[in-house]
Design an enzyme around this catalytic site. Structure first.
Site: not given
Ligand SMILES: *Cc1c(COP(=O)(O)O)cnc(C)c1O
Length: 389
Positions: A128, A215, A244
């Site tokens: 993702f 990532d 995040k």
């Protein structure tokens, strides 16, 4: 719910008015234990007093100037991230997806510099990377992509955790610029690869002159028990994306790079209106300072080890539990059945958690949880699983 919101989420019928640490309160004054942190964002918990004070002070002083002038807090934040990661240069955007877009643009730009008109990036199954078009195209989920074709081209997909598959691709294809991988897959249900996987990817990339892009938008910033998850393996990427938890809830994402990858973007080639503004940059500096001062990587490691040990001891023999995975405070408990209804059931019991891949209970609690809160999470999850058949 407002009929004027686009139908992109199916939220629980629940809203909060206040938070403190790992606790949230709804309008009626009911208290909930937050075991998901707004999807791995509020790692320092809610309403952290020091952070709230800094945000209030900076918002009263200066929020935004744009990147047409220097932004000293952004420069400070870049220095801190460089020191933590050993990487050289940073670009700031406003989300994880934007950090990924920057990484992919760097890979393509280098491809062109090396004479490749149609270069590709190797990406993983079940990965993702976000919802913007290139990030979505890199994402390994047909469900996320379906109906949005044509996708951005230039991606070659490989199974996650299988370095041999990447070697095979290397033998067949030539116009490749990079490998993009989550050191621990998040949305895929918390998948931790074998200990030598990242090192093998590093050597394949070195042999072929490819960039290695990690990532760490979900697994980074102390979540796994180290500042960045790849630091468990002493492997350095060329490019790293982080977002995040970086400002504990203010929107910010960053793409870090070293070597040639750090030099390819020049004025006019990339940008962001809001990226790295004084407010988010100062907030992120404070987040990193608090993480350092409060030894958050060690705390995440300790609480995560406790949770994983408890789950393995108490659920290891449960026939409904297929697998228990994780590192630090990113934990996935895979059931043998659909678990989506457990989200609401957990909320009814006063605990917020998340289900991913339909069958995996995902826990991403704030990294500041204490032992008592960790025990509450364990008891709640075990009770929830006992309600399934
Ligand atoms: C959440 C996430 C993204 C996308 O971040 P956004 O801020 O939602 O754009 C990308 N990669 C990973 C690994 C993520 O967990």
């Amino acid at each position: 719910m407002s009929s004027h919101l686009m139908n992109t989420y199916a939220p629980l019928p629940l809203a909060f008015v206040r938070g403190e640490g790992a606790w949230l309160w709804d309008e009626s004054g009911r208290r909930y234990l937050d075991a998901i942190s707004g999807l791995g964002v509020c790692s320092l918990g809610h309403a952290h007093p020091e952070l709230s004070k800094v945000i209030a002070e900076q918002s009263a002083r200066l929020i935004h100037t744009g990147n047409l002038v220097r932004i000293p807090w952004q420069e400070k934040l870049a220095d801190k991230l460089a020191a933590i990661t050993g990487l050289d240069k940073v670009f700031f955007g406003n989300s994880g997806a934007e950090a990924i877009e920057c990484a992919l643009k760097i890979a393509r730009a280098l491809g062109h510099e090396n004479g490749m008109e149609n270069s590709s990036v190797i990406v993983m199954e079940n990965s993702f990377h976000g919802r913007t078009m290139a990030a979505l195209s890199a994402t390994g989920s047909r469900k996320a992509q379906a109906g949005f074709e044509p996708l951005v081209s230039g991606f070659i997909r490989a199974p996650f955790g299988d370095a041999g598959a990447i070697e095979n691709i290397a033998e067949q294809s030539h116009e490749i610029t990079a490998v993009l991988v989550e050191p621990i897959q998040g949305e895929a249900g918390i998948r931790v690869p074998a200990p030598d996987y990242l090192a093998r990817l590093r050597s394949i990339c070195d042999e072929n002159g490819w960039l290695l892009i990690f990532d760490e938008i979900q697994c980074g910033l102390c979540r796994s028990g180290k500042w960045y998850a790849h630091q468990h393996e002493a492997v350095q990427p060329d490019i790293l994306t982080t977002a995040k938890a970086l400002a504990n809830g203010l929107p910010v994402g960053a793409c870090l790079a070293s070597g040639v990858a750090a030099e390819v973007l020049t004025p006019g080639r990339h940008g962001s209106t809001f990226g790295g503004n004084p407010l988010v940059s100062r907030a992120a500096c404070t987040v990193l300072d608090i993480m350092q001062a409060e030894n958050i990587p060690a705390r995440a490691d300790e609480s995560g080890t406790f949770l994983l040990d408890e789950f393995r001891t108490r659920l290891g023999q449960d026939s409904r539990v297929k697998d228990i995975r994780g590192r630090g405070l990113m934990i996935g408990i895979e059931l043998d059945q659909d678990a989506n209804h457990l989200k609401q059931l957990a909320a009814d019991k006063g605990v917020l958690l998340n289900i991913t891949q339909d069958r995996v209970i995902r826990l991403l609690p704030p990294l500041i949880i204490d032992r008592e809160q960790a025990e509450m999470i364990v008891e709640s999850v075990i009770e929830l699983i006992s309600t399934t058949d």
